[in-house]
Scaffold this motif. Structure first.
Motif, mmCIF file in Angstrom:
data_model
loop_
_atom_site.group_PDB
_atom_site.id
_atom_site.type_symbol
_atom_site.label_atom_id
_atom_site.label_comp_id
_atom_site.label_asym_id
_atom_site.label_seq_id
_atom_site.Cartn_x
_atom_site.Cartn_y
_atom_site.Cartn_z
ATOM 1 N N VAL A 239 5.560 -1.349 -7.153
ATOM 2 C CA VAL A 239 4.907 -2.083 -6.079
ATOM 3 C C VAL A 239 3.409 -1.779 -6.105
ATOM 4 N N ARG A 240 2.684 -2.466 -5.259
ATOM 5 C CA ARG A 240 1.262 -2.183 -5.115
ATOM 6 C C ARG A 240 1.057 -0.952 -4.221
ATOM 7 N N LYS A 241 -0.016 -0.248 -4.493
ATOM 8 C CA LYS A 241 -0.330 0.939 -3.694
ATOM 9 C C LYS A 241 -0.448 0.583 -2.213
ATOM 10 N N THR A 242 -1.091 -0.522 -1.893
ATOM 11 C CA THR A 242 -1.266 -0.907 -0.486
ATOM 12 C C THR A 242 0.076 -1.116 0.200
ATOM 13 N N ASP A 243 1.066 -1.598 -0.539
ATOM 14 C CA ASP A 243 2.372 -1.854 0.060
ATOM 15 C C ASP A 243 3.167 -0.581 0.276
ATOM 16 N N VAL A 244 2.852 0.475 -0.468
ATOM 17 C CA VAL A 244 3.468 1.777 -0.180
ATOM 18 C C VAL A 244 3.076 2.226 1.227
ATOM 19 N N PHE A 245 1.807 2.100 1.554
ATOM 20 C CA PHE A 245 1.343 2.532 2.871
ATOM 21 C C PHE A 245 1.826 1.607 3.980
ATOM 22 N N ASN A 246 1.997 0.323 3.672
ATOM 23 C CA ASN A 246 2.482 -0.619 4.675
ATOM 24 C C ASN A 246 3.984 -0.509 4.916
ATOM 25 N N GLY A 247 4.723 0.006 3.930
ATOM 26 C CA GLY A 247 6.172 -0.011 4.034
ATOM 27 C C GLY A 247 6.850 1.331 4.141
ATOM 28 N N LEU A 248 6.100 2.415 4.029
ATOM 29 C CA LEU A 248 6.710 3.741 4.054
ATOM 30 C C LEU A 248 6.387 4.448 5.362
ATOM 31 N N PHE A 249 7.437 4.818 6.075
ATOM 32 C CA PHE A 249 7.279 5.464 7.365
ATOM 33 C C PHE A 249 7.733 6.911 7.282
ATOM 34 N N ASP A 250 7.038 7.756 8.022
ATOM 35 C CA ASP A 250 7.408 9.165 8.068
ATOM 36 C C ASP A 250 8.844 9.308 8.568
ATOM 37 N N SER A 251 9.159 8.629 9.641
ATOM 38 C CA SER A 251 10.523 8.599 10.165
ATOM 39 C C SER A 251 10.614 7.429 11.138
ATOM 40 N N PRO A 252 11.548 6.497 10.945
ATOM 41 C CA PRO A 252 11.662 5.351 11.845
ATOM 42 C C PRO A 252 11.937 5.793 13.280
ATOM 43 N N SER A 253 11.198 5.249 14.210
ATOM 44 C CA SER A 253 11.378 5.619 15.612
ATOM 45 C C SER A 253 12.678 5.030 16.150
ATOM 46 N N GLY A 254 13.320 5.769 17.025
ATOM 47 C CA GLY A 254 14.510 5.264 17.684
ATOM 48 C C GLY A 254 15.806 5.492 16.937
ATOM 49 N N VAL A 255 15.764 6.118 15.762
ATOM 50 C CA VAL A 255 16.977 6.419 15.006
ATOM 51 C C VAL A 255 17.346 7.870 15.254
ATOM 52 N N GLU A 256 18.493 8.077 15.867
ATOM 53 C CA GLU A 256 18.916 9.428 16.225
ATOM 54 C C GLU A 256 20.068 9.891 15.322
ATOM 55 N N GLY A 257 20.169 11.192 15.127
ATOM 56 C CA GLY A 257 21.325 11.762 14.455
ATOM 57 C C GLY A 257 21.310 11.675 12.947
ATOM 58 N N TYR A 258 20.140 11.367 12.357
ATOM 59 C CA TYR A 258 20.056 11.331 10.892
ATOM 60 C C TYR A 258 18.682 11.823 10.472
ATOM 61 N N GLU B 180 -1.818 8.491 -2.091
ATOM 62 C CA GLU B 180 -3.202 8.739 -1.680
ATOM 63 C C GLU B 180 -4.079 9.175 -2.848
ATOM 64 N N LEU B 181 -3.493 9.902 -3.778
ATOM 65 C CA LEU B 181 -4.271 10.479 -4.870
ATOM 66 C C LEU B 181 -4.509 9.514 -6.028
ATOM 67 N N THR B 182 -3.796 8.391 -6.063
ATOM 68 C CA THR B 182 -4.020 7.452 -7.149
ATOM 69 C C THR B 182 -5.126 6.470 -6.799
ATOM 70 N N THR B 183 -5.869 6.033 -7.798
ATOM 71 C CA THR B 183 -6.960 5.078 -7.591
ATOM 72 C C THR B 183 -6.622 3.715 -8.178
ATOM 73 N N LEU B 184 -5.422 3.563 -8.734
ATOM 74 C CA LEU B 184 -5.038 2.314 -9.383
ATOM 75 C C LEU B 184 -4.281 1.396 -8.432
ATOM 76 N N THR B 185 -4.041 0.170 -8.860
ATOM 77 C CA THR B 185 -3.473 -0.866 -7.985
ATOM 78 C C THR B 185 -1.984 -0.700 -7.746
ATOM 79 N N TYR B 186 -1.245 -0.301 -8.790
ATOM 80 C CA TYR B 186 0.210 -0.294 -8.712
ATOM 81 C C TYR B 186 0.746 1.136 -8.682
ATOM 82 N N CYS B 187 1.893 1.296 -8.021
ATOM 83 C CA CYS B 187 2.520 2.607 -7.897
ATOM 84 C C CYS B 187 3.962 2.546 -8.386
#
Length: 235
Positions: free
Chosen positions: A151-170, A64-71
């Motif tokens: 990767v690109r900054k936009t793809d970080v937000f598209n591909g990073l999840f706080d926690s995948p839903s439906g996965v229990e015990g981890y 969020e804090l970066t203004t550039l294209t790639y991360c």
């Protein structure tokens, strides 16, 4: 440990960079030490969370804090040489390549010879199926160390999840293992190619107690891949 990644980052031969340091409410004086670097180098920005928000939310905060294209995420047990950005970013110019990654030197001694994630015999671009199929077919296998990819900054937000839903015990929030791989896999689904740089341009200090040495990390990778496979037909 976090601060030791700053000098190699400052030494990048590509000058148009920003170095984002987000102290996740540590008690080791990380933020105060980072401020000294901010005074020395206008490319560096330091921030501190008011509470420990876990590794995954902290990665998102950095993006969020970066203004550039790639991360390029850097963890405390990872380093990159000065040429990393110069040799990876050119492969991403255009809109057909998902990410660029390199092999990893893995040892407790800097730049030693324990080499992992070696895939091809030269620099190349290859179609995504040669990345996704082996990654999904072998339970605990990953074709890339996420810390060796850019990767690109936009793809970080598209591909990073706080926690995948439906996965229990981890608890994905403990180390972020698996979720970092999901960035690479989900991003690969959105593009035609990936780029591989033959020269090892990432170092992993896999010392006892480091995040990468935690025994249950392979399970996180496996569960993350199962989660993705349930949601994407044909992967």
């Amino acid at each position: 440990l976090v601060l030791r990644t700053i000098e190699p980052s400052r030494a990048q031969t590509l000058n148009n960079i920003k170095i984002i340091i987000v102290d996740n409410y540590s008690t080791e004086g990380t933020y105060e030490a980072a401020q000294a670097y901010v005074c020395q180098d206008p490319r560096i920005r330091a921030s501190r969370n008011e509470t420990n928000i876990g590794p995954v939310r902290n990665w998102l905060r950095c993006a969020e804090l970066t203004t550039l294209t790639y991360c390029k995420p850097l963890l405390s047990d990872g380093l990159i040489p000065p040429t990393f950005l110069d040799k990876t970013i050119p492969h991403l110019i255009g809109n057909k390549t998902a990410s660029a990654y390199t092999p990893v030197i893995c040892d407790e001694t800097r730049w030693n010879v324990a080499l992992i994630y070696r895939a091809f015999l030269s620099d190349c671009k290859f179609v995504r199926k040669f990345f996704l199929r082996p990654a999904m077919a072998v339970n605990y296998f990953s074709p890339v160390k996420p810390g060796a990819a850019i990767v690109r900054k936009t793809d970080v937000f598209n591909g990073l999840f706080d926690s995948p839903s439906g996965v229990e015990g981890y608890d994905f929030q403990e180390t972020g293992a698996g979720l970092s791989l999901l960035i690479c896999l989900i991003t690969a689904l959105r593009y035609e190619h990936l780029a591989y740089v033959y020269e090892p341009l990432a170092y992993l200090n896999a010392h006892a107690g480091s995040i990468s040495s935690v025994a249950h990390i392979p399970r996180g990778y496996s569960l993350a891949k199962q989660w993705l496979q349930q949601r994407v037909n044909g992967i």
